[in-house]
Design a protein around this motif. Structure first.
Motif, PDB file in Angstrom:
ATOM      1  N   SER A 352     -12.298  -5.847  22.337  1.00 33.44           N
ATOM      2  CA  SER A 352     -11.201  -6.722  21.948  1.00 33.44           C
ATOM      3  C   SER A 352     -10.539  -6.166  20.689  1.00 33.44           C
ATOM      4  O   SER A 352     -11.070  -5.256  20.033  1.00 33.44           O
ATOM      5  CB  SER A 352     -11.722  -8.137  21.673  1.00 33.44           C
ATOM      6  N   ALA A 353      -9.409  -6.723  20.306  1.00 29.88           N
ATOM      7  CA  ALA A 353      -8.721  -6.257  19.097  1.00 29.88           C
ATOM      8  C   ALA A 353      -9.630  -6.351  17.884  1.00 29.88           C
ATOM      9  O   ALA A 353      -9.706  -5.413  17.066  1.00 29.88           O
ATOM     10  CB  ALA A 353      -7.443  -7.070  18.887  1.00 29.88           C
ATOM     11  N   GLU A 354     -10.340  -7.463  17.761  1.00 28.27           N
ATOM     12  CA  GLU A 354     -11.226  -7.649  16.614  1.00 28.27           C
ATOM     13  C   GLU A 354     -12.400  -6.673  16.653  1.00 28.27           C
ATOM     14  O   GLU A 354     -12.781  -6.096  15.620  1.00 28.27           O
ATOM     15  CB  GLU A 354     -11.755  -9.088  16.592  1.00 28.27           C
ATOM     16  N   GLU A 355     -12.985  -6.493  17.826  1.00 25.26           N
ATOM     17  CA  GLU A 355     -14.102  -5.549  17.956  1.00 25.26           C
ATOM     18  C   GLU A 355     -13.655  -4.128  17.635  1.00 25.26           C
ATOM     19  O   GLU A 355     -14.378  -3.370  16.972  1.00 25.26           O
ATOM     20  CB  GLU A 355     -14.674  -5.622  19.371  1.00 25.26           C
ATOM     21  N   ASN A 356     -12.479  -3.752  18.099  1.00 27.11           N
ATOM     22  CA  ASN A 356     -11.987  -2.399  17.842  1.00 27.11           C
ATOM     23  C   ASN A 356     -11.716  -2.172  16.361  1.00 27.11           C
ATOM     24  O   ASN A 356     -11.953  -1.080  15.837  1.00 27.11           O
ATOM     25  CB  ASN A 356     -10.728  -2.138  18.667  1.00 27.11           C
ATOM     26  N   THR A 357     -11.221  -3.200  15.680  1.00 28.55           N
ATOM     27  CA  THR A 357     -11.012  -3.087  14.228  1.00 28.55           C
ATOM     28  C   THR A 357     -12.333  -2.826  13.522  1.00 28.55           C
ATOM     29  O   THR A 357     -12.433  -1.947  12.648  1.00 28.55           O
ATOM     30  CB  THR A 357     -10.352  -4.366  13.696  1.00 28.55           C
ATOM     31  N   GLN A 358     -13.375  -3.567  13.909  1.00 34.20           N
ATOM     32  CA  GLN A 358     -14.690  -3.375  13.290  1.00 34.20           C
ATOM     33  C   GLN A 358     -15.281  -2.016  13.669  1.00 34.20           C
ATOM     34  O   GLN A 358     -15.928  -1.363  12.840  1.00 34.20           O
ATOM     35  CB  GLN A 358     -15.620  -4.505  13.709  1.00 34.20           C
ATOM     36  N   MET A 359     -15.063  -1.581  14.911  1.00 36.22           N
ATOM     37  CA  MET A 359     -15.577  -0.278  15.329  1.00 36.22           C
ATOM     38  C   MET A 359     -14.919   0.847  14.532  1.00 36.22           C
ATOM     39  O   MET A 359     -15.597   1.774  14.064  1.00 36.22           O
ATOM     40  CB  MET A 359     -15.340  -0.059  16.826  1.00 36.22           C
ATOM     41  N   LEU A 360     -13.605   0.777  14.366  1.00 33.11           N
ATOM     42  CA  LEU A 360     -12.906   1.810  13.613  1.00 33.11           C
ATOM     43  C   LEU A 360     -13.369   1.840  12.164  1.00 33.11           C
ATOM     44  O   LEU A 360     -13.543   2.914  11.575  1.00 33.11           O
ATOM     45  CB  LEU A 360     -11.402   1.581  13.698  1.00 33.11           C
ATOM     46  N   ALA A 361     -13.582   0.669  11.576  1.00 31.59           N
ATOM     47  CA  ALA A 361     -14.072   0.617  10.194  1.00 31.59           C
ATOM     48  C   ALA A 361     -15.457   1.221  10.085  1.00 31.59           C
ATOM     49  O   ALA A 361     -15.741   1.999   9.150  1.00 31.59           O
ATOM     50  CB  ALA A 361     -14.076  -0.829   9.702  1.00 31.59           C
ATOM     51  N   ALA A 362     -16.338   0.903  11.029  1.00 37.10           N
ATOM     52  CA  ALA A 362     -17.697   1.460  11.019  1.00 37.10           C
ATOM     53  C   ALA A 362     -17.664   2.973  11.232  1.00 37.10           C
ATOM     54  O   ALA A 362     -18.433   3.709  10.599  1.00 37.10           O
ATOM     55  CB  ALA A 362     -18.543   0.776  12.094  1.00 37.10           C
ATOM     56  N   LEU A 363     -16.787   3.414  12.117  1.00 35.48           N
ATOM     57  CA  LEU A 363     -16.674   4.852  12.379  1.00 35.48           C
ATOM     58  C   LEU A 363     -16.189   5.599  11.139  1.00 35.48           C
ATOM     59  O   LEU A 363     -16.763   6.635  10.751  1.00 35.48           O
ATOM     60  CB  LEU A 363     -15.724   5.079  13.546  1.00 35.48           C
ATOM     61  N   ARG A 364     -15.154   5.090  10.494  1.00 35.77           N
ATOM     62  CA  ARG A 364     -14.631   5.752   9.291  1.00 35.77           C
ATOM     63  C   ARG A 364     -15.704   5.812   8.195  1.00 35.77           C
ATOM     64  O   ARG A 364     -15.862   6.839   7.516  1.00 35.77           O
ATOM     65  CB  ARG A 364     -13.383   5.023   8.795  1.00 35.77           C
ATOM     66  N   ALA A 365     -16.428   4.713   8.032  1.00 33.44           N
ATOM     67  CA  ALA A 365     -17.473   4.685   7.015  1.00 33.44           C
ATOM     68  C   ALA A 365     -18.599   5.674   7.340  1.00 33.44           C
ATOM     69  O   ALA A 365     -19.092   6.383   6.466  1.00 33.44           O
ATOM     70  CB  ALA A 365     -18.030   3.267   6.885  1.00 33.44           C
ATOM     71  N   ALA A 366     -18.979   5.733   8.615  1.00 34.37           N
ATOM     72  CA  ALA A 366     -20.062   6.652   9.018  1.00 34.37           C
ATOM     73  C   ALA A 366     -19.624   8.109   8.875  1.00 34.37           C
ATOM     74  O   ALA A 366     -20.424   8.965   8.479  1.00 34.37           O
ATOM     75  CB  ALA A 366     -20.463   6.361  10.460  1.00 34.37           C
ATOM     76  N   LEU A 367     -18.375   8.401   9.172  1.00 35.06           N
ATOM     77  CA  LEU A 367     -17.861   9.762   9.034  1.00 35.06           C
ATOM     78  C   LEU A 367     -17.825  10.208   7.577  1.00 35.06           C
ATOM     79  O   LEU A 367     -18.009  11.400   7.271  1.00 35.06           O
ATOM     80  CB  LEU A 367     -16.462   9.870   9.642  1.00 35.06           C
ATOM     81  N   SER A 368     -17.589   9.280   6.684  1.00 33.33           N
ATOM     82  CA  SER A 368     -17.449   9.625   5.266  1.00 33.33           C
ATOM     83  C   SER A 368     -18.771   9.623   4.511  1.00 33.33           C
ATOM     84  O   SER A 368     -18.825  10.004   3.351  1.00 33.33           O
ATOM     85  CB  SER A 368     -16.472   8.659   4.579  1.00 33.33           C
ATOM     86  N   THR A 369     -19.851   9.212   5.189  1.00 31.81           N
ATOM     87  CA  THR A 369     -21.159   9.161   4.551  1.00 31.81           C
ATOM     88  C   THR A 369     -21.901  10.473   4.804  1.00 31.81           C
ATOM     89  O   THR A 369     -22.083  10.863   5.955  1.00 31.81           O
ATOM     90  CB  THR A 369     -21.998   7.998   5.100  1.00 31.81           C
ATOM     91  N   PRO A 370     -22.330  11.175   3.764  1.00 33.60           N
ATOM     92  CA  PRO A 370     -23.021  12.451   3.951  1.00 33.60           C
ATOM     93  C   PRO A 370     -24.333  12.286   4.719  1.00 33.60           C
ATOM     94  O   PRO A 370     -24.978  11.260   4.625  1.00 33.60           O
ATOM     95  CB  PRO A 370     -23.282  12.930   2.521  1.00 33.60           C
TER      96      PRO A 370
END
Length: 370
Positions: A352-370
């Motif tokens: 859903s729109a809300e789930e995708n927003t949370q997924m994108l936020a989690a993905l960006r955070a995981a990508l930026s974490t060493p």
């Protein structure tokens, strides 16, 4: 272990060597790993369905009239050629297993491009059939020359072509598919077009079928991606003569009364599910746009309700991102181990729109974490 538990010796050695199909635990997570429709029925339809199911005689086996009614409804929904027949399965997974069982002659081969749905290979192994995987091209399109050569060499009893493909979301070139399907027919094999993700695709193979030419072609669908994953109902359409033979290995009453009625109810409200599919397609485009902007990531075009994303150059790098997303409450699918061409890849279900927003936020955070 077997010396302490002799009964295990009665299980086939190749079965004991197999790995079971794994289902991830989604406890505490947004579940975006299994290509489920994220939309529930509206409350009024939920109530209507519950009342309808409550009136069914669940003490009895499914009635033939109910089965015939669903056959007619599915034929009206899918619109295959007028002289084609239909067979029901407990999800398309059961149909894939029944196809392998029906074709389990000594030395027979099952073929599919790779990477694709893992259950094609699993059911071949279960029936002791040879499995031939033909690698896709670098862009995940069919390698037509390799497919044609493999068909000529191996002469597969069953050829699976997912349309669109899982896990890549690719809708393969129509001309290449036509030539490959023709070659499969010319050597006497069956071609199975798996349209599990058809509600989200730009076209269906049923529009390409010519009954006189394609008597060896079967088109398989499921209502799982349509919006009824919990109902477990798939169907196979094809030449009536071919369906009649495969139907002989189908267990009696393989689809329960409640499942049949849920499917009938859904088809009566197909406009609601069409609205849901339209929203998923719109969210898919949003995801692809935002994923394409992520530094160092590669996203491929998709015609399914999933998006394939390369987040790293290795399986270990993708595992780190997967673990980081899960730690932030979002479960996706790490597919690196499925095939060398998927190294460093995650498969993201469109939510859903809300789930995708949370997924994108989690993905960006995981990508930026060493």
């Amino acid at each position: 272990m077997t010396s302490l538990f002799p009964a295990l010796e009665r299980i086939r050695t190749d079965v004991r060597a197999m790995r079971a199909y794994g289902v991830q635990s989604a406890d505490g997570c947004i579940k975006l790993d299994a290509m489920e429709n994220p939309h529930a029925l509206p409350p009024a339809l939920q109530q209507a369905l519950g009342e309808r199911l409550g009136r069914l005689p669940v003490n009895r086996y499914p009635h033939a009239a109910q089965v015939e009614q669903l056959h007619a409804a599915l034929l009206g929904h899918a619109k295959p050629p007028a002289d084609w027949a239909l067979m029901l399965g407990n999800g398309s997974d059961e149909l894939i297993g029944l196809l392998a069982l029906a074709c389990a002659q000594p030395g027979a081969c099952v073929m599919a491009p790779a990477p694709s749905f893992v259950f094609y290979e699993m059911t071949a192994q279960q029936q002791r059939l040879r499995f031939c995987a033909v690698p896709l091209a670098a862009d995940f399109q069919l390698d037509e020359a390799a497919m044609l050569a493999a068909i000529e060499c191996e002469k597969p009893a069953l050829l699976y072509l997912a349309h669109p493909n899982n896990p890549t979301g690719t809708l393969w070139d129509t001309g290449a598919m036509q030539r490959i399907i023709a070659a499969q027919g010319a050597q006497g094999g069956i071609a199975v077009i798996d349209e599990a993700y058809q509600p989200f695709a730009a076209r269906t193979w049923l529009d390409e079928v010519q009954p006189a030419r394609d008597a060896h072609v079967l088109v398989m669908r499921t209502l799982s991606k349509f919006g009824l994953a919990g109902v477990r109902l798939g169907y196979l359409v094809g030449d009536a003569r071919l369906i009649a033979e495969i139907d002989k290995v189908r267990p009696p009453y393989n689809v329960g009364t409640l499942n049949l009625e849920c499917a009938l109810f859904a088809l009566e409200h197909a406009d609601e599910f069409a609205r849901q599919a339209a929203d998923i397609r719109a969210q898919r485009q949003r995801l692809m746009n935002e994923l394409a902007a992520l530094p160092g990531c590669t996203v491929w075009p998709s015609e399914g309700n999933m998006v394939l994303l390369r987040v790293a150059g290795t399986a270990e790098g993708a595992q780190r991102v997967f673990d980081g997303m899960k730690a932030r409450g979002v479960l996706v699918k790490h597919v690196s181990a499925m095939h060398p061409q998927l190294a460093g890849c995650l498969r993201l279900t469109v939510g859903s729109a809300e789930e995708n927003t949370q997924m994108l936020a989690a993905l960006r955070a995981a990508l930026s974490t060493p």
